[in-house]
Scaffold this active site. Structure first.
Site, short mmCIF file in Angstrom:
data_model
loop_
_atom_site.label_atom_id
_atom_site.label_comp_id
_atom_site.label_asym_id
_atom_site.label_seq_id
_atom_site.Cartn_x
_atom_site.Cartn_y
_atom_site.Cartn_z
N TRP A 195 -18.98 -59.66 2.27
CA TRP A 195 -19.69 -58.65 1.89
C TRP A 195 -20.21 -58.12 3.15
O TRP A 195 -21.00 -58.77 3.85
CB TRP A 195 -20.82 -58.63 0.85
CG TRP A 195 -21.59 -57.80 0.68
CD1 TRP A 195 -21.31 -56.33 0.28
CD2 TRP A 195 -23.14 -57.63 0.42
NE1 TRP A 195 -22.27 -55.57 -0.02
CE2 TRP A 195 -23.43 -56.31 0.01
CE3 TRP A 195 -23.93 -58.59 0.40
CZ2 TRP A 195 -24.63 -55.84 -0.27
CZ3 TRP A 195 -25.47 -58.19 0.25
CH2 TRP A 195 -25.65 -56.79 -0.26
N ASP A 240 -23.88 -67.05 -3.65
CA ASP A 240 -24.04 -65.69 -3.85
C ASP A 240 -23.58 -65.39 -4.98
O ASP A 240 -22.32 -65.39 -5.11
CB ASP A 240 -23.79 -64.93 -2.56
CG ASP A 240 -24.35 -63.28 -2.93
OD1 ASP A 240 -24.70 -63.11 -3.80
OD2 ASP A 240 -24.13 -62.53 -2.01
N LYS A 296 -24.83 -55.64 -11.11
CA LYS A 296 -23.26 -55.31 -11.74
C LYS A 296 -23.00 -55.63 -13.16
O LYS A 296 -22.68 -54.87 -13.98
CB LYS A 296 -22.37 -56.07 -10.70
CG LYS A 296 -22.39 -55.73 -9.27
CD LYS A 296 -22.14 -54.30 -8.94
CE LYS A 296 -21.79 -54.01 -7.69
NZ LYS A 296 -23.01 -54.46 -6.73
#
Length: 479
Positions: A209, A290, A326
């Site tokens: 990311w 993560d 999300k």
């Protein structure tokens, strides 16, 4: 010295800039003598600087008026405190959205932003989230500060959501946990803690990311990369990954994506995760997970947490950051958690104290509303079941768009293999398109994705999937 230099500079300008005048003035201690004359600043409470040039005045007040031989009227231009600030480059994602919004093409498509959209292309609020929110409003709760570590009930349910109800370290009170400003805030806090306690660098997958790199850099860490993805085969570079992990200095921190790797969507199998765990054990590495897509990746929250749970069962003292943006659709609420597995309850308390020390001067304490929503859902078996069902619905819609996109490209006769589109999971498809192809896609077909070819499958709908496929075929075929 500076005033003398200014006086000398102004004296050289007198032949062309001086004008005769008899102003009323008061000489000040800032007067500068040059030969038999003085250059005296007169404070007129304005942005103009009036300098009087003439014979020195006597001490009598009557001689303090009208002696001036010349006056230099000098415009003072003070630079703004911000005048040296350069224009920063636009954020790759936000800048993409801005360009999309300015585009007036009627069939434009934005597949750059990582936010779920329904099949009509609209933002989606989970019904269970709306239900929980309405219940909270009816309860007429206060808006007092939460503690530095956040809402205790939220932290409890968040950790159980990730680690599982049967997690031994949780039962033994060996997990230090805090609420954070979504995943981003948790990453920054833990990066600062790592740096304070001796870590100089952190290893992240290549690619990762985009925000990982500036987050850890700004926390004081050198960001190093280990191999993860093979662009030539559009697959996981597992051999390269293992080789790099085995070469990492002992004791180093390694960032791992718990599920739905961003941007590739390509995750290790459980057998491969086991090998990664073994190498991490051998090298005494610190695994830092993560977890931004639990439940959203496969539709099964337990399956999406399987890797991190295995690492805990293998005896790793992992660190974990969670985002609820999300999976719960709470993008704007900034709901997250950061946790660390310790050896003992006392060690966990000490770790918790250090996390709080870094949170307090950063943002003091986190917001409450989104955390209350998550708490209400995960504290209720009925609501949790509804969440799982609705999360599965989001995952299935994205999977159906993956299949449709791949099938349409193959039906168009593409010479490329698009198998990786359906092998990947989660929000993104790592298309394999080059930067030039992405630019052509944008300029010719008004389809906006990031320059690395990452497509947000959440922006693909039954209405635009054929248009997207035809556009991709157009810019990639024969190249």
């Amino acid at each position: 010295m500076m005033l003398r230099q200014a006086a000398q500079a102004l004296s050289r300008r007198l032949p062309t800039t001086a004008r005769r005048s008899s102003p009323s003035f008061l000489a000040t201690s800032s007067s500068v003598g040059i030969d038999n004359f003085v250059l005296t600043p007169v404070n007129l409470q304005s942005k103009r600087d009036i300098w009087v040039w003439g014979s020195p005045p006597s001490s009598s007040s009557s001689n303090r008026r009208g002696f001036a031989d010349a006056v230099v009227d000098h415009e003072v231009t003070h630079e703004s405190h911000w005048s040296q600030f350069p224009m920063a480059p636009p954020d790759p994602i936000i800048g993409l959205t801005e360009a999309y919004l300015k585009d007036d093409f009627p069939d434009k498509v934005n597949v750059g932003v990582g936010a779920y959209r329904c099949d009509q292309g609209m933002p989606f609020v989970l019904p269970v989230v709306r239900e929980a929110e309405n219940e909270l409003v009816a309860e007429e709760l206060d808006h007092e500060y939460s503690g530095i570590a956040g809402c205790p009930n939220f932290v409890d349910v968040a950790l159980k959501f990730a680690y599982g109800d049967e997690c031994v370290p949780l039962k033994e009170n060996r997990v230090a946990g805090v609420q954070t400003l979504s995943g981003t805030g948790g990453l920054r806090v833990f990066g600062e803690v790592l740096h304070q306690f001796g870590h100089k660098h952190i290893y992240v997958p290549n690619p990762t990311w985009g925000n990982h790199i500036p987050i850890f850099t700004n926390a004081g860490l050198e960001v190093r990369k280990y191999r993860y993805y093979d662009n030539a085969t559009s697959n996981l570079d597992f051999n390269g990954l293992l080789d790099d992990l085995q070469a990492i200095p002992e004791g180093s921190c390694v960032l791992l994506h718990a599920c739905a790797h961003n941007p590739t969507g390509m995750d290790p199998t459980m057998e491969q995760w086991k090998q990664i765990s073994n190498v991490a054990k051998e090298r005494n590495l610190l695994p830092f997970f993560d977890c931004a897509y639990q439940g959203f990746a496969s539709g099964d929250a337990r399956k999406d947490a399987a890797a991190l749970r295995m690492f805990v069962e293998d005896g790793h003292n992992i660190a974990l950051v969670q985002s609820f943006s999300k999976n719960f659709g709470l993008y704007g609420q900034r709901v997250g958690a950061l946790s660390v597995v310790a050896d003992t309850p006392d060690e966990a308390k000490r770790v918790l104290s250090q996390l709080k020390v870094h949170i307090r001067p950063s943002y003091s304490n986190p917001p409450r509303h989104g955390a209350r929503i998550v708490s209400k859902i995960l504290s209720s078996e009925k609501k949790t079941d509804e969440f799982v069902e609705q999360c599965m619905g989001m995952a299935k819609r994205i999977d159906s768009m993956r299949i449709k996109l791949r099938n349409t490209l193959e039906e168009l006769g593409s010479s490329r293999s698009w198998e990786h589109v359906t092998k990947q999971i989660g929000m993104f498809a790592y298309s394999g398109m080059s930067k030039d192809e992405v630019v052509a896609l944008r300029e010719k077909h008004h389809i906006y994705c990031t320059l690395d070819g990452r497509i947000s499958m959440a922006g693909v709908t039954s209405k635009n999937v054929e248009y997207i496929a035809k556009a991709i075929h157009d810019v990639t075929e024969g190249k």
